[in-house]
Motif scaffolding. Sequence first.
Motif, PDB file in Angstrom:
ATOM      1  N   GLN A 177      -6.960  -0.773  -7.517  1.00  0.00           N
ATOM      2  CA  GLN A 177      -5.756  -0.458  -6.748  1.00  0.00           C
ATOM      3  C   GLN A 177      -4.561  -0.259  -7.686  1.00  0.00           C
ATOM      4  O   GLN A 177      -3.720   0.603  -7.454  1.00  0.00           O
ATOM      5  CB  GLN A 177      -5.460  -1.549  -5.732  1.00  0.00           C
ATOM      6  CG  GLN A 177      -4.372  -1.139  -4.750  1.00  0.00           C
ATOM      7  CD  GLN A 177      -4.339  -2.007  -3.513  1.00  0.00           C
ATOM      8  OE1 GLN A 177      -5.005  -3.018  -3.455  1.00  0.00           O
ATOM      9  NE2 GLN A 177      -3.567  -1.601  -2.542  1.00  0.00           N
ATOM     10  N   ASN A 178      -4.501  -1.026  -8.770  1.00  0.00           N
ATOM     11  CA  ASN A 178      -3.407  -0.859  -9.741  1.00  0.00           C
ATOM     12  C   ASN A 178      -3.460   0.512 -10.409  1.00  0.00           C
ATOM     13  O   ASN A 178      -2.422   1.119 -10.665  1.00  0.00           O
ATOM     14  CB  ASN A 178      -3.449  -1.967 -10.791  1.00  0.00           C
ATOM     15  CG  ASN A 178      -3.075  -3.318 -10.216  1.00  0.00           C
ATOM     16  OD1 ASN A 178      -2.395  -3.394  -9.189  1.00  0.00           O
ATOM     17  ND2 ASN A 178      -3.521  -4.380 -10.860  1.00  0.00           N
ATOM     18  N   GLU A 179      -4.675   0.992 -10.730  1.00  0.00           N
ATOM     19  CA  GLU A 179      -4.802   2.333 -11.321  1.00  0.00           C
ATOM     20  C   GLU A 179      -4.336   3.398 -10.347  1.00  0.00           C
ATOM     21  O   GLU A 179      -3.650   4.344 -10.733  1.00  0.00           O
ATOM     22  CB  GLU A 179      -6.255   2.588 -11.725  1.00  0.00           C
ATOM     23  CG  GLU A 179      -6.703   1.810 -12.934  1.00  0.00           C
ATOM     24  CD  GLU A 179      -8.193   1.971 -13.213  1.00  0.00           C
ATOM     25  OE1 GLU A 179      -8.569   1.879 -14.394  1.00  0.00           O
ATOM     26  OE2 GLU A 179      -8.975   2.170 -12.269  1.00  0.00           O
ATOM     27  N   VAL A 180      -4.688   3.235  -9.082  1.00  0.00           N
ATOM     28  CA  VAL A 180      -4.259   4.207  -8.067  1.00  0.00           C
ATOM     29  C   VAL A 180      -2.748   4.175  -7.915  1.00  0.00           C
ATOM     30  O   VAL A 180      -2.093   5.215  -7.849  1.00  0.00           O
ATOM     31  CB  VAL A 180      -4.952   3.929  -6.713  1.00  0.00           C
ATOM     32  CG1 VAL A 180      -4.355   4.783  -5.613  1.00  0.00           C
ATOM     33  CG2 VAL A 180      -6.446   4.174  -6.823  1.00  0.00           C
ATOM     34  N   GLU A 186       0.741  11.115  -3.832  1.00  0.00           N
ATOM     35  CA  GLU A 186       1.359  10.766  -2.560  1.00  0.00           C
ATOM     36  C   GLU A 186       0.459   9.771  -1.821  1.00  0.00           C
ATOM     37  O   GLU A 186      -0.743   9.744  -2.037  1.00  0.00           O
ATOM     38  CB  GLU A 186       1.522  12.016  -1.687  1.00  0.00           C
ATOM     39  CG  GLU A 186       2.448  13.058  -2.265  1.00  0.00           C
ATOM     40  CD  GLU A 186       2.516  14.299  -1.390  1.00  0.00           C
ATOM     41  OE1 GLU A 186       1.974  14.286  -0.266  1.00  0.00           O
ATOM     42  OE2 GLU A 186       3.104  15.285  -1.838  1.00  0.00           O
ATOM     43  N   ASN A 187       1.054   8.980  -0.957  1.00  0.00           N
ATOM     44  CA  ASN A 187       0.328   8.088  -0.048  1.00  0.00           C
ATOM     45  C   ASN A 187      -0.571   7.074  -0.759  1.00  0.00           C
ATOM     46  O   ASN A 187      -1.627   6.722  -0.247  1.00  0.00           O
ATOM     47  CB  ASN A 187      -0.518   8.887   0.947  1.00  0.00           C
ATOM     48  CG  ASN A 187       0.322   9.843   1.752  1.00  0.00           C
ATOM     49  OD1 ASN A 187       1.478   9.560   2.034  1.00  0.00           O
ATOM     50  ND2 ASN A 187      -0.247  10.962   2.116  1.00  0.00           N
ATOM     51  N   THR A 188      -0.210   6.615  -1.945  1.00  0.00           N
ATOM     52  CA  THR A 188      -1.047   5.627  -2.624  1.00  0.00           C
ATOM     53  C   THR A 188      -1.028   4.282  -1.899  1.00  0.00           C
ATOM     54  O   THR A 188      -1.916   3.460  -2.106  1.00  0.00           O
ATOM     55  CB  THR A 188      -0.605   5.428  -4.078  1.00  0.00           C
ATOM     56  OG1 THR A 188       0.785   5.061  -4.098  1.00  0.00           O
ATOM     57  CG2 THR A 188      -0.819   6.678  -4.899  1.00  0.00           C
ATOM     58  N   SER A 189      -0.045   4.067  -1.047  1.00  0.00           N
ATOM     59  CA  SER A 189       0.017   2.799  -0.322  1.00  0.00           C
ATOM     60  C   SER A 189      -1.088   2.704   0.739  1.00  0.00           C
ATOM     61  O   SER A 189      -1.415   1.624   1.221  1.00  0.00           O
ATOM     62  CB  SER A 189       1.386   2.637   0.364  1.00  0.00           C
ATOM     63  OG  SER A 189       1.606   3.718   1.258  1.00  0.00           O
ATOM     64  N   GLU A 190      -1.709   3.846   1.090  1.00  0.00           N
ATOM     65  CA  GLU A 190      -2.761   3.858   2.093  1.00  0.00           C
ATOM     66  C   GLU A 190      -4.117   3.409   1.530  1.00  0.00           C
ATOM     67  O   GLU A 190      -5.048   3.160   2.281  1.00  0.00           O
ATOM     68  CB  GLU A 190      -2.903   5.252   2.711  1.00  0.00           C
ATOM     69  CG  GLU A 190      -1.657   5.712   3.461  1.00  0.00           C
ATOM     70  CD  GLU A 190      -1.795   7.125   3.970  1.00  0.00           C
ATOM     71  OE1 GLU A 190      -2.917   7.686   3.935  1.00  0.00           O
ATOM     72  OE2 GLU A 190      -0.769   7.695   4.397  1.00  0.00           O
ATOM     73  N   PHE A 191      -4.235   3.340   0.212  1.00  0.00           N
ATOM     74  CA  PHE A 191      -5.519   2.946  -0.388  1.00  0.00           C
ATOM     75  C   PHE A 191      -5.763   1.457  -0.194  1.00  0.00           C
ATOM     76  O   PHE A 191      -4.859   0.648  -0.329  1.00  0.00           O
ATOM     77  CB  PHE A 191      -5.528   3.264  -1.895  1.00  0.00           C
ATOM     78  CG  PHE A 191      -5.725   4.715  -2.193  1.00  0.00           C
ATOM     79  CD1 PHE A 191      -6.988   5.207  -2.454  1.00  0.00           C
ATOM     80  CD2 PHE A 191      -4.648   5.582  -2.225  1.00  0.00           C
ATOM     81  CE1 PHE A 191      -7.175   6.556  -2.731  1.00  0.00           C
ATOM     82  CE2 PHE A 191      -4.831   6.922  -2.496  1.00  0.00           C
ATOM     83  CZ  PHE A 191      -6.089   7.409  -2.748  1.00  0.00           C
ATOM     84  N   VAL A 192      -6.992   1.119   0.121  1.00  0.00           N
ATOM     85  CA  VAL A 192      -7.373  -0.280   0.333  1.00  0.00           C
ATOM     86  C   VAL A 192      -8.516  -0.603  -0.621  1.00  0.00           C
ATOM     87  O   VAL A 192      -9.465   0.168  -0.755  1.00  0.00           O
ATOM     88  CB  VAL A 192      -7.822  -0.499   1.799  1.00  0.00           C
ATOM     89  CG1 VAL A 192      -8.224  -1.948   2.007  1.00  0.00           C
ATOM     90  CG2 VAL A 192      -6.724  -0.097   2.761  1.00  0.00           C
ATOM     91  N   THR A 193      -8.442  -1.746  -1.286  1.00  0.00           N
ATOM     92  CA  THR A 193      -9.480  -2.124  -2.244  1.00  0.00           C
ATOM     93  C   THR A 193     -10.663  -2.772  -1.538  1.00  0.00           C
ATOM     94  O   THR A 193     -10.544  -3.327  -0.451  1.00  0.00           O
ATOM     95  CB  THR A 193      -8.939  -3.113  -3.284  1.00  0.00           C
ATOM     96  OG1 THR A 193      -8.478  -4.279  -2.609  1.00  0.00           O
ATOM     97  CG2 THR A 193      -7.823  -2.506  -4.085  1.00  0.00           C
TER      98      THR A 193
END
Length: 196
Positions: A177-180, A186-193
């Motif tokens: 998640q840190n790499e993302v 855009e929208n990196t906050s939507e990624f879930v680990t």
Amino acid sequence: MDKQTARDALIAKVHKEITQYENEQYWITDKVAFNMREMIKTFRKNYYGIYDDPVDPKTKKEKLWVPLTRLLVDAVRKNVDLDPKDTGFRATWYGGRHLTQLIRGYMRRWFSQIYFNAKLNESIFVAARDGTDVWKTYTVDGKIKTKSVDLLNIYIDPTADSIQDTYRFTERVLMTQNEVQGMDWENTSEFVTQKD
């Protein structure tokens, strides 16, 4: 076309390609075909001694792993051991002798700096275990970097003669998640680990 429509179209295209190539058969002859992903999974299971069913159904005893595949892979790996010192340069004319020595020394130093020997040995291991290996080459801050790509994470058109001739090369990249979050996306906050 707005951003959301373009994003949806791109995701649909990648999803279609992955679905299309996931269980692709590679035809060797008119009657013989291989599902390469399943073969690579089988090769890895054989190397590490992993059974789908660790208990024999007839005897009800635990299966004994004989590391024949590991012995063969390691034997190939030892016999194919390459070194940067094996890279030779020869002058084709007498006056080029000193220039050749300079280039040879420069190349050996450069190989040492990029850990080419370790990467080459790792590539030999992967090729002996899986049947082939793919390297990704890229630059970071003007320096050439190479990385071995897991064959189960790439999707290419099986009708192409080589990776260079393929229409598109799709790679599934695993990132933290840190790499993302560090990417300029855009929208990196939507990624879930996921832990697994």
